[in-house]
Write an enzyme that holds these catalytic residues in place. Structure first.
Site, short mmCIF file in Angstrom:
data_model
loop_
_atom_site.label_atom_id
_atom_site.label_comp_id
_atom_site.label_asym_id
_atom_site.label_seq_id
_atom_site.Cartn_x
_atom_site.Cartn_y
_atom_site.Cartn_z
N HIS A 10 4.26 16.92 10.26
CA HIS A 10 4.62 15.55 10.14
C HIS A 10 4.99 14.92 11.33
O HIS A 10 6.14 15.23 11.85
CB HIS A 10 5.27 15.25 9.15
CG HIS A 10 4.72 15.23 7.53
ND1 HIS A 10 4.28 16.50 7.13
CD2 HIS A 10 4.54 14.64 6.51
CE1 HIS A 10 3.54 16.74 6.04
NE2 HIS A 10 3.92 15.17 5.46
N GLU B 93 4.99 8.93 11.16
CA GLU B 93 4.84 8.38 10.10
C GLU B 93 5.94 7.27 10.18
O GLU B 93 5.41 6.12 10.07
CB GLU B 93 4.93 9.24 8.84
CG GLU B 93 4.98 8.86 7.43
CD GLU B 93 5.50 9.47 6.30
OE1 GLU B 93 6.08 10.66 6.65
OE2 GLU B 93 5.04 9.33 5.27
#
Ligand code: HPA
Ligand code: ZN
Length: 334
Positions: free
Chosen positions: A197, A200
């Site tokens: 990730h 974001e």
């Protein structure tokens, strides 16, 4: 129903960004809390749904880790995964790549083996009975330290046959990918693929780090890449896919409204963009709902939808043969 929405529902799809703990529907949370005699701070399904009003990633994670506490036995992890795979069947999802967060369970005294075995048993059943193929990706929680990640990697070594890769999730800002360079190196030496990730809530610099230091095959989210033109060029040149989760981004206030989402811009820049549900029980919908709502809010064309769906198969960890087979089928249907 418009032709394009019918098409979205009908076409075989792949999902590459799905946290299995984030598919825990309130009804199952209640059922498991009862079965395991665990107290949850909600009196009803409606109360739970009201609590799902997030203002950022952390406010979501606090509730997500709380919810995961009802998962105790191998059967619980099986039931959780099976429920997601049944939803996938309804949406015509034929391939899934599922994240799980072992540390959020082992830190509560739940055995790693039991977690992975429950999830794996459900994906074997889905392969046989639903015709859905799956891969499992183990995520390290980035708010925990490197030592805990190393310990988790060690626990995964006897399950290499079930886990295709490692990822990185949880609170992003203040926990850069660089913190996990050594663990990811060890994971790669052991034969795991890597994803993370990045971008974001965190800055585009974290996407650079995921690429350069963690050697990721895909960026999960990555929507903040547009802040850095050089990065966009790099992602495009190296054809690094982004697993974008539009409804998640709106729920966590990365974008105010779905019509402000940069999904169409990412596509138009030539990036390998895919659509995914992230934590569907918390963010208001599974894969088809994400695609349909994006189509309506962003005026996506049939061509855009086709590209998004083909991109997901292209970006998957399926064999080249299987990718080709699915893409040929989509080309016939759209
Ligand atoms: N971001 C980071 N960690 C997560 C997420 C997310 O969207 N969902 C579950 N864990
Ligand atoms: Zn995620």
């Amino acid at each position: 129903m418009s032709e394009i929405i019918k098409l979205i529902k009908r076409v075989p799809k792949a999902e590459l960004h799905l946290h299995i703990e984030g598919s825990l529907e309130p009804e199952l949370m209640f059922k498991l809390a009862k079965r395991n005699k665990i107290k949850i701070p909600f009196g009803s399904v409606d109360e739970i749904k009201i609590a799902y009003n997030f203002h950022n990633l952390q406010s979501f994670l606090d509730i997500y880790y709380q919810g995961a506490k009802v998962l105790i036995s191998e059967q619980d992890f099986f039931d959780l995964t099976w429920a997601y795979l049944l939803k996938s069947k309804e949406d015509n999802v034929v391939h899934t790549e599922i994240f799980f967060d072992p540390q959020s369970h082992t830190d509560r005294g739940i055995k790693f083996d039991l977690v992975i075995n429950g999830i794996h048993r459900a994906i074997l059943k889905a392969k046989k009975e639903l015709g859905i193929s799956s891969k499992i990706i183990m995520c390290f929680l980035r708010h925990l330290d490197e030592q805990s990640a190393f310990k988790t990697l060690d626990q995964a070594l006897t399950h290499k046959d079930k886990i295709i890769g490692v990822g990185l999730d949880s609170s992003e800002v203040g926990y850069p990918p660089s913190k996990f360079e050594r663990v990811f190196n060890k994971a790669m030496e052991e034969g795991f693929l890597t994803v993370a990730h990045a971008g974001e809530e965190g800055p585009s610099e974290y996407i650079w780090q995921a690429l350069e230091l963690l050697k990721v095959k895909r960026i999960d989210h990555g929507v903040r890449c547009l802040e850095d033109e050089k990065l966009v060029q790099r992602l495009r040149d190296d054809q690094i896919p982004l697993t974008v989760c539009p409804l998640s981004n709106v729920k966590l206030r990365i974008f105010k409204k779905l019509k402000d989402h940069n999904l169409k811009m990412l596509l138009d820049k030539g990036l390998i963009t895919t659509v995914n549900s992230d934590d569907p029980a918390y963010f208001g919908g599974y894969l088809n709902t994400n695609l349909i709502k994006c189509q309506m809010a962003l005026n996506l064309t049939k061509g855009d939808i086709k590209k998004l769906i083909i991109n997901s198969f292209r970006s998957s960890f399926l064999s080249e043969d299987k990718k080709k087979k699915w893409i040929e089928q989509i080309n016939k249907l759209v």
